[in-house]
Design a protein around this motif. Sequence first.
Motif, PDB file in Angstrom:
ATOM      1  N   GLY A   1      77.116  25.950 131.122  1.00 25.23           N
ATOM      2  CA  GLY A   1      75.929  25.191 130.795  1.00 25.23           C
ATOM      3  C   GLY A   1      75.852  24.722 129.364  1.00 25.23           C
ATOM      4  N   LEU A   2      76.846  25.062 128.542  1.00 33.03           N
ATOM      5  CA  LEU A   2      76.899  24.635 127.145  1.00 33.03           C
ATOM      6  C   LEU A   2      77.905  23.500 127.012  1.00 33.03           C
ATOM      7  CD1 LEU A   2      77.025  28.223 125.689  1.00 33.03           C
ATOM      8  CD2 LEU A   2      75.084  26.692 125.476  1.00 33.03           C
ATOM      9  N   THR A   3      77.519  22.423 126.337  1.00 35.81           N
ATOM     10  CA  THR A   3      78.356  21.238 126.269  1.00 35.81           C
ATOM     11  C   THR A   3      78.511  20.754 124.836  1.00 35.81           C
ATOM     12  OG1 THR A   3      77.643  20.511 128.461  1.00 35.81           O
ATOM     13  CG2 THR A   3      78.650  18.855 127.049  1.00 35.81           C
ATOM     14  N   LEU A   4      79.746  20.437 124.465  1.00 36.14           N
ATOM     15  CA  LEU A   4      80.042  19.757 123.213  1.00 36.14           C
ATOM     16  C   LEU A   4      80.767  18.456 123.571  1.00 36.14           C
ATOM     17  CD1 LEU A   4      81.198  22.711 120.938  1.00 36.14           C
ATOM     18  CD2 LEU A   4      79.091  21.407 120.759  1.00 36.14           C
ATOM     19  N   GLN A   5      80.223  17.342 123.143  1.00 34.50           N
ATOM     20  CA  GLN A   5      80.754  16.051 123.551  1.00 34.50           C
ATOM     21  C   GLN A   5      82.115  15.750 122.940  1.00 34.50           C
ATOM     22  OE1 GLN A   5      79.768  13.895 125.749  1.00 34.50           O
ATOM     23  NE2 GLN A   5      77.919  14.987 126.353  1.00 34.50           N
TER      24      GLN A   5
END
Length: 587
Positions: free
Chosen positions: A152-156
């Motif tokens: 659920g954690l996102t880094l573009q």
Amino acid sequence: MHKRVRSILAAFILLYSAAAELASRNSSYPPHVGKRMQGGLHLPLSRRLIPKRITLGADTGVAGLGDFFDVTYSVLIDIGGTSLPVVLDTGSSDLWVLSNVCQGTCSSADTALYPPNTFHGIGLDAALVYGDSKTGTYARGMIGYDAVSLAGLTLQDQYFAAINDTNTSVAQTRCSGIFGLGFPLNSVIWTDMFLNQQQISRPRNLRGDVVSRIAAMRKRWFDKSVLGISSFRHIDPPSYQSMPQLKRQVTASSAIVSSFRVSGPFIPRLVSLGGLASPMFAIALQRDTIEIGGNEGMLSIGGLPSGVQNESLTWVPVRQYTLQQEGLTQDASLEAYPVAWEIPVDDVFLDGVKLPRSQLCSSNISLSALIDTGNSLIRGPPDVISYIQNMLGGPHFACSSPHTLAFQIGGRMFPVDPRDLVNQVRSGDAQVCGANLAQTDVPVLGGGGYLYSWSLGDPFLKGVLAAFYYGSFTGLSQDPPRIGFLSTVPSDAGQRLEDAVSAASAEQYDLPGTKMLPPSSLSSPLSTGIGGIAMASSFPGSAHGISGSNQAGQVNSARERMQVGPAATLWCSFFTLAMWTFSRMFA
């Protein structure tokens, strides 16, 4: 004039949209993105080297783990819309995945490959080396960025390596790469980018047609001279005494720590951006050999698992390397920095007897251990490992005679579960076992390598909940890194080993083993064990067979129980080969 007005209006709309998006978030704002203050939202103007888009899906997350015969543990990540299982490795710091152009060991029908359709290469190559001084396991590919999501954690714009050449065996375990959870200073990718920043100090085409490419197998001795550390694990370079002044000049920690936000590894980057509720992650490993069950395999990011209390853990500091130890310090405070998840160890015991210290190590080097999920064995000084094997009666011994290897950490004993200390070594005979132990390099003062003499891999970690706390990269003295442990080894673990061996022998089966692909999420646990840790479901009785499937391009959460009756020879041969291979890979 009208074109200028339209341009100004368009710019205003974009700024308004960005401000509205940030204002709608409930979580805390990363420092460089914006901070809500009295009078409105203030966006600092800063000149950035690379794209700065960031999406923080949440401030905590939990993911379930896969398990390949207790040799490798994996977690499911998403890169550019493709789900990929990657080996969980606290002993390294880099994220890399097999690209669909990789040949040789990458071409496994059961392995998901990364299609670099959304990959943005930056013109730098990565050459990653794993193991100790006796191994030559490598992975080579291109450095670039893409959107990366985990739990659920996102880094573009997360940097990683798309691998096109490797002699690792990750594909044989149905994994697609390695997910390093170590500190940024131990990252090959971060090092390459930091050292190359002068070449890309102005805006350039990040797809690689401007920045000159570094040869994939280039020597890294200059890197070590600059940073004062090695990006490899126990790979000692030639002498670098010709440039000691250059090494000591690079103590400008502000620039280094600031770069963690941009090009650091996934979780340290989240920590640097202030995107986690707490700068930490916790790991519990399940057991899929001998007696299947134990802890529920999970990776918790940003906090401890639900039901586990902070005060129930034993916390110990992470070793920080000074300049004298070939490390890095801050300008003002001269604080030392952590390089790896290395902790002090009080003493080591076998069946309650304290083992002698290694005579191969300098008495000036304090006893310490690397906590390494990427290591399928427990590795130690050659003379101490030989001493243990002699106490066990040789390389082979009776499986039904439980032994307890314990490490005293922070004044408390943390035993290795007897079921995890052993593995069956003779096909068709569940009574003959060997120890999951191996020798490793001895630390040397001034040798440029690490100072730990023990590497505590999966046999140790299956019997604990381990919490890895990064602390503050900008204020180590106020909030230093540390690791917390909570033992989950039951008091009757020895008896359980005897029962498992007796059951397998009575039915003329080998000791069982399973492989489980990482689930896309963590299911609600059926029960909790010691300290409130979720328990894995075990397989009752002695049922055998195969279940589950792996559709093309998909990763599911089915457990696959390996046939252990007629396929005993195949299973034992493969397991022994896998154990040896991965002990060399992730030393």
